[in-house]
Design a protein around this motif. Structure first.
Motif, short mmCIF file in Angstrom:
data_model
loop_
_atom_site.label_atom_id
_atom_site.label_comp_id
_atom_site.label_asym_id
_atom_site.label_seq_id
_atom_site.Cartn_x
_atom_site.Cartn_y
_atom_site.Cartn_z
N VAL A 27 0.83 -1.49 0.03
CA VAL A 27 0.00 -0.10 0.07
C VAL A 27 0.81 1.33 -0.11
O VAL A 27 0.31 2.40 -0.11
CB VAL A 27 -0.92 -0.05 1.23
N GLN A 28 2.15 1.17 -0.06
CA GLN A 28 2.98 2.32 -0.09
C GLN A 28 2.82 3.21 -1.11
O GLN A 28 2.53 2.74 -2.36
CB GLN A 28 4.40 1.89 0.35
N ASP A 211 -5.05 -10.07 -3.76
CA ASP A 211 -4.62 -9.58 -2.49
C ASP A 211 -3.97 -8.11 -2.40
O ASP A 211 -4.32 -7.40 -1.37
CB ASP A 211 -3.73 -10.49 -1.84
N VAL A 212 -3.11 -7.84 -3.27
CA VAL A 212 -2.84 -6.29 -3.51
C VAL A 212 -3.90 -5.43 -3.59
O VAL A 212 -4.10 -4.31 -2.74
CB VAL A 212 -1.82 -6.09 -4.76
N ILE A 213 -4.88 -5.71 -4.37
CA ILE A 213 -5.96 -4.77 -4.61
C ILE A 213 -7.10 -4.57 -3.10
O ILE A 213 -7.34 -3.71 -2.83
CB ILE A 213 -6.85 -5.10 -5.66
N LYS A 214 -7.19 -5.90 -2.41
CA LYS A 214 -7.77 -5.93 -1.21
C LYS A 214 -7.20 -5.07 -0.31
O LYS A 214 -7.62 -4.36 0.59
CB LYS A 214 -7.84 -7.44 -0.83
N SER A 215 -5.70 -5.20 0.02
CA SER A 215 -5.03 -4.53 1.03
C SER A 215 -5.16 -2.88 0.73
O SER A 215 -5.25 -2.18 1.53
CB SER A 215 -3.53 -4.75 0.82
N ARG A 216 -5.14 -2.54 -0.78
CA ARG A 216 -5.15 -1.05 -0.90
C ARG A 216 -6.74 -0.30 -0.54
O ARG A 216 -6.83 0.55 -0.06
CB ARG A 216 -4.93 -1.05 -2.36
N ILE A 231 -13.40 -1.12 -6.74
CA ILE A 231 -12.60 -2.23 -6.92
C ILE A 231 -11.95 -2.02 -8.50
O ILE A 231 -10.57 -1.84 -8.68
CB ILE A 231 -12.91 -3.65 -7.28
N ALA A 232 -12.79 -1.54 -9.60
CA ALA A 232 -12.21 -1.26 -11.02
C ALA A 232 -11.26 0.11 -10.67
O ALA A 232 -10.28 0.08 -11.36
CB ALA A 232 -13.41 -0.98 -11.81
N ASP A 233 -11.79 0.98 -9.90
CA ASP A 233 -10.98 2.37 -9.96
C ASP A 233 -9.73 2.04 -9.30
O ASP A 233 -8.73 2.56 -9.64
CB ASP A 233 -11.79 3.38 -8.92
N CYS A 234 -9.60 1.23 -8.14
CA CYS A 234 -8.40 0.97 -7.56
C CYS A 234 -7.67 0.22 -8.50
O CYS A 234 -5.90 0.61 -8.48
CB CYS A 234 -8.71 -0.01 -6.38
N VAL A 235 -7.85 -0.69 -9.29
CA VAL A 235 -6.93 -1.41 -10.34
C VAL A 235 -6.42 -0.53 -11.32
O VAL A 235 -5.47 -0.30 -11.77
CB VAL A 235 -7.91 -2.32 -11.11
N ARG A 236 -7.58 0.24 -12.05
CA ARG A 236 -7.32 1.32 -12.95
C ARG A 236 -5.99 2.47 -12.40
O ARG A 236 -5.07 2.47 -13.15
CB ARG A 236 -8.33 2.04 -13.35
N GLN A 237 -6.21 3.04 -11.03
CA GLN A 237 -5.31 3.80 -10.83
C GLN A 237 -3.94 3.22 -10.43
O GLN A 237 -2.97 3.79 -10.83
CB GLN A 237 -5.95 4.37 -9.35
N SER A 238 -3.94 2.06 -9.86
CA SER A 238 -2.84 1.42 -9.32
C SER A 238 -2.01 1.02 -10.61
O SER A 238 -0.76 1.12 -10.81
CB SER A 238 -3.08 0.01 -8.57
N VAL A 239 -2.53 0.32 -11.85
CA VAL A 239 -1.96 0.24 -13.00
C VAL A 239 -1.42 1.32 -13.70
O VAL A 239 -0.09 1.32 -14.18
CB VAL A 239 -2.84 -0.92 -13.97
#
Length: 307
Positions: A27-28, A211-216, A231-239
């Motif tokens: 999550v850093q 698991d990475v997305i869940k932690s974030r 969830i989709a927004d978290c994946v989109r921003q992270s990638v």
């Protein structure tokens, strides 16, 4: 898994340290990273937060993992009896059912663990503690956000745990059958340890990106600041910010924990069941004989393939 996989396996002081490293690395902030890798994260936490920083949030897993293991192995065993035939597909289905059901406890437990681990990052003495302990953390979240808040990350937990535990039990069944785990085998315990440890690794590898997305998602909102709307927004921003490598953040520390924890868990459960049911039971871990009665064999099994 795991935790399982996430919640997979039992909790020990040394392995809990890896939980902390895993979450911190996952999550850093990539724009201002605090840690360069697993070892640097370990060093930084000790230097900045003392040894106690490695055990933040330990109360939550200690409260919940006993119930989780009881649910997982109990549901898996009963599901196998209900399905009737001991096949690889039924092992997967029984494990998936167990993984889905234990999410009721696993998700709130991991939420409290994650929030506690993120509290006071980089501070030896937190200037302002949001939560006193894991129970206080869940109570405060419930007061502010209700049941939805306590179950933040439930969908990603289900997506991780359901197939994760299916793969977990399937891999253990396949491995124990392949290497042979008869009760009179002098190398039975090392074989069980190997099969259990490898099952944990395979299970984590199959679901780690989730698991990475869940932690974030579960860490999102600490301090009242929310980054992700779904969830989709978290994946989109992270990638977008970090590329596909984001899905491997903290993987090294997770795999270091996965082998010993799951090796000990599976070997212990298998041996306890074997001795509890009597030393005269038929041999375990053997493939079915051609034309044999699979239902009768399932009822007779006592060790690894039908826990």
């Amino acid at each position: 898994m795991g935790g399982l996989v996430g919640c997979q396996g039992s909790i020990r002081p040394l392995t809990f340290v890896v939980f902390v490293l895993q979450v911190r690395l996952q999550v850093q902030n990539v724009d201002k990273p605090l840690y360069r890798g697993t070892y640097h994260c370990f060093q930084s936490i000790i230097r900045q937060e003392s040894m106690f920083g490695l055990y933040k949030g330990i109360g939550s897993p200690m409260m919940g993992l006993t119930f989780i293991n009881a649910i997982v192995f109990g549901v898996q065993g009963n599901a196998m009896r209900y399905l009737g035939q001991d096949t690889p597909m039924n092992q997967f289905l029984a494990g998936a059912a167990a993984g889905a059901i234990q999410c009721v406890i696993c998700c709130p437990m991991e939420l409290a663990k994650t929030r506690m681990q993120m509290q006071g990052t980089g501070e030896k003495k937190s200037k302002r503690k949001l939560y006193k302990n894991s129970l206080d953390c869940l109570a405060r979240i419930y007061k502010r956000e209700g049941l939805l808040g306590v179950n933040r990350g439930m969908v990603t937990t289900l997506i991780r745990e359901t197939p994760g535990f299916g793969v977990y039990f399937l891999a253990y069944d396949v491995l124990t059958r392949s290497i042979g785990c008869e009760p009179n085998d002098p190398f039975m315990i090392p074989k069980l340890l190997f099969a259990g440890g490898m099952s944990g690794i395979v299970s984590w590898l199959s679901t780690y990106p989730v698991d990475v997305i869940k932690s974030r998602l579960q860490a999102d909102g600490v301090g009242g600041v929310y980054q992700y709307s779904s969830i989709a927004d978290c994946v989109r921003q992270s990638v977008r910010r970090e590329g596909l490598r984001v899905f491997t953040r903290g993987l090294t520390s997770t795999l270091l924990r996965a082998f010993p924890v799951n090796a000990a868990t599976f070997a212990t459960v298998t041996l306890v069941l074997m001795y509890a049911r009597g030393a005269e039971e038929p041999k375990e871990c053997e493939s079915a004989t051609p034309g044999g009665d699979r239902h009768t064999q399932l009822q007779q099994q006592t060790q690894a393939s039908s826990l």
